[in-house]
Design a protein around this motif. Structure first.
Motif, short mmCIF file in Angstrom:
data_model
loop_
_atom_site.label_atom_id
_atom_site.label_comp_id
_atom_site.label_asym_id
_atom_site.label_seq_id
_atom_site.Cartn_x
_atom_site.Cartn_y
_atom_site.Cartn_z
N ALA A 32 0.70 -1.02 0.04
CA ALA A 32 0.04 0.06 0.01
C ALA A 32 0.94 1.19 -0.04
O ALA A 32 1.71 1.32 0.70
N THR A 33 0.36 2.19 -1.07
CA THR A 33 1.27 3.41 -0.75
C THR A 33 0.44 4.60 -0.36
O THR A 33 1.05 5.61 0.30
N ASP A 34 -0.89 4.45 0.10
CA ASP A 34 -1.76 5.45 0.44
C ASP A 34 -2.74 4.98 1.22
O ASP A 34 -3.40 3.98 0.85
N MET A 35 -3.07 5.47 2.49
CA MET A 35 -4.16 5.04 3.23
C MET A 35 -5.10 6.20 3.53
O MET A 35 -4.61 7.43 3.89
N PHE A 36 -6.39 6.03 3.28
CA PHE A 36 -7.33 6.97 3.37
C PHE A 36 -8.48 6.75 4.42
O PHE A 36 -8.48 5.39 4.87
N ALA A 37 -9.04 7.91 5.00
CA ALA A 37 -10.21 7.37 6.09
C ALA A 37 -11.08 8.46 6.02
O ALA A 37 -10.74 9.71 5.99
N GLY A 38 -12.24 8.47 6.11
CA GLY A 38 -13.43 9.46 6.12
C GLY A 38 -13.93 9.56 7.54
O GLY A 38 -14.24 8.49 8.26
N VAL A 39 -13.86 10.76 8.01
CA VAL A 39 -14.45 11.14 9.40
C VAL A 39 -15.59 12.02 9.32
O VAL A 39 -15.44 13.09 8.80
N THR A 89 5.62 4.96 3.21
CA THR A 89 6.83 4.77 2.46
C THR A 89 7.10 3.45 1.95
O THR A 89 6.71 2.36 2.82
N PRO A 90 7.50 3.13 0.80
CA PRO A 90 7.64 1.71 0.52
C PRO A 90 8.63 1.03 0.88
O PRO A 90 9.70 1.55 1.52
N PRO A 91 8.96 -0.24 0.34
CA PRO A 91 9.68 -1.30 1.17
C PRO A 91 10.94 -1.00 2.23
O PRO A 91 10.91 -2.11 2.79
N THR A 92 11.50 -0.12 2.52
CA THR A 92 12.43 0.03 3.48
C THR A 92 11.32 -0.14 4.75
O THR A 92 11.80 -0.58 6.04
#
Ligand SMILES: CC(C)(COP(=O)(O)OP(=O)(O)OC[C@H]1O[C@@H](n2cnc3c(N)ncnc32)[C@H](O)[C@@H]1OP(=O)(O)O)[C@@H](O)C(=O)NCCC(=O)NCCS
Length: 180
Positions: free
Chosen positions: A130-137, A170-173
């Motif tokens: 996953a590169t981006d996580m979203f949430a609606g409040v 942040t990707p894989p590291t």
């Protein structure tokens, strides 16, 4: 069953809190899950959210927890071994995902929901890429806003009834989201 990229997620996940863990919900959890929803009806629906879930029949909950539609993975938040809430990841448009979460009222105020969300976000990053996580409040849900800010989310869009929050991963590291 429809195969999904979400199938790669582990069935159990530890969290930064030793007493809090995540376990994939299954139809066998339906009765406990429905009882917890009902016991927390006022707490969960006070901002107008979760009304459908609280009203859902056991059959509908069983179907949802079978994860047959392949777009969402829901984990039970366990305090020691007791079910106290839920956190889920939804494959909106991979590698972009969104997050849903709730905790029984009596389990709040101890950082447990933040720990649960942090664990699922970290796994979504490392396992799903996953590169981006979203949430609606929903407007007025201050505890949820505080949780998201604690995890590093920032508001990115305003709608009539809710604010959309975003966390860049942040990707894989693979740095874990900062919580504590
Ligand atoms: C949103 C919700 C999950 C937040 O639960 P929460 O327990 O307040 O969230 P956290 O796990 O981040 O815990 C934060 C609280 O624990 C405290 N805390 C104690 N130890 C902590 C620690 N190690 N780390 C972080 N917070 C800690 C914080 O000070 C904070 O307390 P406060 O509310 O008195 O300020 C909960 O209110 C809920 O389920 N609401 C109904 C459903 C809902 O709205 N879901 C979200 C829809 S968008």
């Amino acid at each position: 069953m429809v195969r999904s990229c979400l199938d790669a997620l582990p069935k159990t996940l530890p969290t930064p809190m030793p007493e809090v863990s995540l376990r994939l919900l299954t139809p066998a959890d339906s009765a406990d899950y429905r009882a917890l929803l009902h016991a927390n009806r006022a707490h969960l629906t006070r901002h107008g959210d979760f009304t459908d879930q609280v009203e859902a029949s056991t059959a509908k909950i069983e179907k949802a927890l079978a994860h047959l539609e392949g777009r969402e993975r829901a984990y039970g938040i366990r305090l020691h071994d007791t079910l106290v809430g839920q956190v889920s990841v939804i494959a909106v448009a991979p590698p972009r995902y969104s997050l849903g979460y709730w905790l029984a009222r009596t389990a709040t105020g101890q950082g447990r929901a933040s720990a649960a969300c942090a664990a699922l976000i970290a796994s979504s990053s490392t396992v799903l890429g996953a590169t981006d996580m979203f949430a609606g409040v929903t407007h007025g849900n201050d505890p949820s806003v505080a949780l998201l800010r604690r995890l590093g989310f920032v508001p990115v869009a305003e709608f009539a009834t809710y604010t959309r929050f975003h966390l860049a991963l942040t990707p894989p590291t693979r740095r874990r989201p900062h919580v504590f």
